[in-house]
Write a protein that holds these residues in place. Structure first.
Motif, PDB file in Angstrom:
ATOM      1  N   ASP A 133      -7.229  14.526  -7.746  1.00 18.16           N
ATOM      2  CA  ASP A 133      -8.306  13.973  -6.926  1.00 18.16           C
ATOM      3  C   ASP A 133      -9.331  13.249  -7.790  1.00 18.16           C
ATOM      4  O   ASP A 133      -9.872  12.223  -7.388  1.00 18.16           O
ATOM      5  N   GLU A 134      -9.592  13.776  -8.973  1.00 23.48           N
ATOM      6  CA  GLU A 134     -10.558  13.148  -9.877  1.00 23.48           C
ATOM      7  C   GLU A 134     -10.051  11.782 -10.344  1.00 23.48           C
ATOM      8  O   GLU A 134     -10.805  10.814 -10.424  1.00 23.48           O
ATOM      9  N   GLU A 135      -8.761  11.708 -10.676  1.00 26.99           N
ATOM     10  CA  GLU A 135      -8.193  10.432 -11.108  1.00 26.99           C
ATOM     11  C   GLU A 135      -8.197   9.416  -9.972  1.00 26.99           C
ATOM     12  O   GLU A 135      -8.512   8.242 -10.179  1.00 26.99           O
ATOM     13  N   PHE A 136      -7.894   9.869  -8.781  1.00 19.93           N
ATOM     14  CA  PHE A 136      -7.919   8.977  -7.625  1.00 19.93           C
ATOM     15  C   PHE A 136      -9.337   8.479  -7.368  1.00 19.93           C
ATOM     16  O   PHE A 136      -9.537   7.316  -7.026  1.00 19.93           O
ATOM     17  N   ALA A 137     -10.336   9.331  -7.543  1.00 19.86           N
ATOM     18  CA  ALA A 137     -11.736   8.952  -7.330  1.00 19.86           C
ATOM     19  C   ALA A 137     -12.150   7.831  -8.274  1.00 19.86           C
ATOM     20  O   ALA A 137     -12.974   6.985  -7.915  1.00 19.86           O
ATOM     21  N   PHE A 140     -10.297   5.330  -9.238  1.00 20.67           N
ATOM     22  CA  PHE A 140      -9.832   4.080  -8.630  1.00 20.67           C
ATOM     23  C   PHE A 140     -10.750   3.655  -7.485  1.00 20.67           C
ATOM     24  O   PHE A 140     -11.061   2.481  -7.324  1.00 20.67           O
ATOM     25  N   GLU A 141     -11.175   4.601  -6.686  1.00 19.25           N
ATOM     26  CA  GLU A 141     -12.064   4.295  -5.567  1.00 19.25           C
ATOM     27  C   GLU A 141     -13.422   3.799  -6.048  1.00 19.25           C
ATOM     28  O   GLU A 141     -14.023   2.928  -5.440  1.00 19.25           O
ATOM     29  N   SER A 142     -13.917   4.351  -7.155  1.00 18.43           N
ATOM     30  CA  SER A 142     -15.254   4.000  -7.625  1.00 18.43           C
ATOM     31  C   SER A 142     -15.311   2.612  -8.260  1.00 18.43           C
ATOM     32  O   SER A 142     -16.363   1.995  -8.281  1.00 18.43           O
ATOM     33  N   VAL A 143     -14.196   2.108  -8.775  1.00 16.65           N
ATOM     34  CA  VAL A 143     -14.211   0.804  -9.436  1.00 16.65           C
ATOM     35  C   VAL A 143     -13.694  -0.315  -8.532  1.00 16.65           C
ATOM     36  O   VAL A 143     -13.578  -1.448  -8.976  1.00 16.65           O
ATOM     37  N   ARG A 144     -13.439  -0.019  -7.294  1.00 16.79           N
ATOM     38  CA  ARG A 144     -12.947  -1.032  -6.360  1.00 16.79           C
ATOM     39  C   ARG A 144     -14.002  -2.108  -6.173  1.00 16.79           C
ATOM     40  O   ARG A 144     -15.164  -1.828  -5.933  1.00 16.79           O
ATOM     41  N   ASP A 145     -13.592  -3.356  -6.304  1.00 18.88           N
ATOM     42  CA  ASP A 145     -14.492  -4.498  -6.157  1.00 18.88           C
ATOM     43  C   ASP A 145     -14.360  -5.034  -4.735  1.00 18.88           C
ATOM     44  O   ASP A 145     -13.316  -5.553  -4.355  1.00 18.88           O
ATOM     45  N   ASN A 146     -15.426  -4.908  -3.957  1.00 23.15           N
ATOM     46  CA  ASN A 146     -15.386  -5.344  -2.561  1.00 23.15           C
ATOM     47  C   ASN A 146     -16.062  -6.689  -2.347  1.00 23.15           C
ATOM     48  O   ASN A 146     -16.320  -7.072  -1.210  1.00 23.15           O
ATOM     49  N   THR A 147     -16.355  -7.418  -3.430  1.00 22.14           N
ATOM     50  CA  THR A 147     -16.993  -8.720  -3.259  1.00 22.14           C
ATOM     51  C   THR A 147     -15.979  -9.706  -2.695  1.00 22.14           C
ATOM     52  O   THR A 147     -14.782  -9.644  -3.030  1.00 22.14           O
ATOM     53  N   PRO A 148     -16.445 -10.622  -1.847  1.00 24.89           N
ATOM     54  CA  PRO A 148     -15.512 -11.594  -1.254  1.00 24.89           C
ATOM     55  C   PRO A 148     -14.897 -12.493  -2.330  1.00 24.89           C
ATOM     56  O   PRO A 148     -15.529 -12.793  -3.340  1.00 24.89           O
ATOM     57  N   ALA A 149     -13.689 -12.933  -2.084  1.00 26.64           N
ATOM     58  CA  ALA A 149     -13.017 -13.835  -3.012  1.00 26.64           C
ATOM     59  C   ALA A 149     -13.707 -15.206  -2.987  1.00 26.64           C
ATOM     60  O   ALA A 149     -14.258 -15.623  -1.977  1.00 26.64           O
ATOM     61  N   ARG A 150     -13.690 -15.871  -4.142  1.00 23.30           N
ATOM     62  CA  ARG A 150     -14.267 -17.207  -4.232  1.00 23.30           C
ATOM     63  C   ARG A 150     -13.150 -18.243  -4.190  1.00 23.30           C
ATOM     64  O   ARG A 150     -12.040 -17.999  -4.658  1.00 23.30           O
ATOM     65  N   VAL A 151     -13.474 -19.419  -3.647  1.00 27.81           N
ATOM     66  CA  VAL A 151     -12.523 -20.511  -3.616  1.00 27.81           C
ATOM     67  C   VAL A 151     -12.365 -21.064  -5.022  1.00 27.81           C
ATOM     68  O   VAL A 151     -13.353 -21.287  -5.725  1.00 27.81           O
ATOM     69  N   VAL A 152     -11.147 -21.282  -5.431  1.00 27.71           N
ATOM     70  CA  VAL A 152     -10.885 -21.810  -6.773  1.00 27.71           C
ATOM     71  C   VAL A 152     -11.029 -23.308  -6.754  1.00 27.71           C
ATOM     72  O   VAL A 152     -10.560 -23.990  -5.858  1.00 27.71           O
ATOM     73  N   SER A 153     -11.706 -23.842  -7.772  1.00 20.63           N
ATOM     74  CA  SER A 153     -11.861 -25.278  -7.916  1.00 20.63           C
ATOM     75  C   SER A 153     -11.053 -25.738  -9.122  1.00 20.63           C
ATOM     76  O   SER A 153     -11.184 -25.160 -10.216  1.00 20.63           O
ATOM     77  N   PHE A 154     -10.248 -26.767  -8.962  1.00 25.19           N
ATOM     78  CA  PHE A 154      -9.432 -27.275 -10.051  1.00 25.19           C
ATOM     79  C   PHE A 154     -10.011 -28.551 -10.640  1.00 25.19           C
ATOM     80  O   PHE A 154      -9.340 -29.269 -11.355  1.00 25.19           O
ATOM     81  N   GLY A 171       0.817  -1.214   0.000  1.00 23.29           N
ATOM     82  CA  GLY A 171       0.000   0.000   0.000  1.00 23.29           C
ATOM     83  C   GLY A 171       0.843   1.254   0.000  1.00 23.29           C
ATOM     84  O   GLY A 171       0.559   2.216  -0.719  1.00 23.29           O
ATOM     85  N   SER A 172       1.907   1.246   0.786  1.00 21.84           N
ATOM     86  CA  SER A 172       2.805   2.404   0.833  1.00 21.84           C
ATOM     87  C   SER A 172       3.501   2.607  -0.505  1.00 21.84           C
ATOM     88  O   SER A 172       3.667   3.736  -0.965  1.00 21.84           O
ATOM     89  N   LEU A 173       3.895   1.499  -1.127  1.00 23.18           N
ATOM     90  CA  LEU A 173       4.553   1.592  -2.422  1.00 23.18           C
ATOM     91  C   LEU A 173       3.610   2.170  -3.474  1.00 23.18           C
ATOM     92  O   LEU A 173       3.993   3.054  -4.244  1.00 23.18           O
ATOM     93  N   LEU A 174       2.381   1.699  -3.508  1.00 24.01           N
ATOM     94  CA  LEU A 174       1.405   2.207  -4.479  1.00 24.01           C
ATOM     95  C   LEU A 174       1.086   3.681  -4.233  1.00 24.01           C
ATOM     96  O   LEU A 174       0.930   4.455  -5.183  1.00 24.01           O
ATOM     97  N   THR A 175       0.995   4.077  -2.979  1.00 22.36           N
ATOM     98  CA  THR A 175       0.754   5.476  -2.646  1.00 22.36           C
ATOM     99  C   THR A 175       1.893   6.349  -3.162  1.00 22.36           C
ATOM    100  O   THR A 175       1.668   7.413  -3.736  1.00 22.36           O
ATOM    101  N   GLU A 176       3.120   5.881  -2.962  1.00 23.65           N
ATOM    102  CA  GLU A 176       4.287   6.635  -3.427  1.00 23.65           C
ATOM    103  C   GLU A 176       4.287   6.759  -4.950  1.00 23.65           C
ATOM    104  O   GLU A 176       4.597   7.832  -5.490  1.00 23.65           O
ATOM    105  N   ILE A 177       3.911   5.699  -5.650  1.00 19.94           N
ATOM    106  CA  ILE A 177       3.831   5.758  -7.109  1.00 19.94           C
ATOM    107  C   ILE A 177       2.793   6.797  -7.529  1.00 19.94           C
ATOM    108  O   ILE A 177       3.023   7.584  -8.438  1.00 19.94           O
ATOM    109  N   GLY A 178       1.637   6.791  -6.863  1.00 22.70           N
ATOM    110  CA  GLY A 178       0.597   7.772  -7.161  1.00 22.70           C
ATOM    111  C   GLY A 178       1.081   9.194  -6.964  1.00 22.70           C
ATOM    112  O   GLY A 178       0.767  10.091  -7.756  1.00 22.70           O
TER     113      GLY A 178
END
Length: 84
Positions: free
Chosen positions: A63-67, A69-83, A49-56
């Motif tokens: 602020d508009e560009e940062f917004a 990234f915030e608007s497209v954040r996917d907060n759905t839980p991860a699914r278990v992968v089945s092989f 997170g610190s590294l990505l912040t520094e890159i930004g």
């Protein structure tokens, strides 16, 4: 918080920890916690997170560009992968 018992600590190691604790004005237990924490969480490590912040900051995101990234954040839980 968990407790840990360490058996068979050589006398010279215990003595060195006791001296180091006294120099730092801490108990032996507090000194051992500090030693363990320093061993597993080194000061120089870079967190993602610190590294990505520094890159930004370097690319000077607005602020508009940062917004965006915030608007497209996917907060759905991860699914278990089945092989299968």
């Amino acid at each position: 918080m968990r407790s840990v018992t360490i058996r068979n600590v050589p006398d010279e190691v215990h003595r060195a920890i006791r001296v180091r604790a006294a120099q730092q004005g801490r108990s032996i237990e507090a000194e051992m916690r500090d030693i363990l924490e320093s061993a597993v969480k080194p000061q120089g490590r870079i967190k993602l997170g610190s590294l990505l912040t520094e890159i930004g900051r370097k690319v000077k995101l607005t602020d508009e560009e940062f917004a965006i990234f915030e608007s497209v954040r996917d907060n759905t839980p991860a699914r278990v992968v089945s092989f299968e």
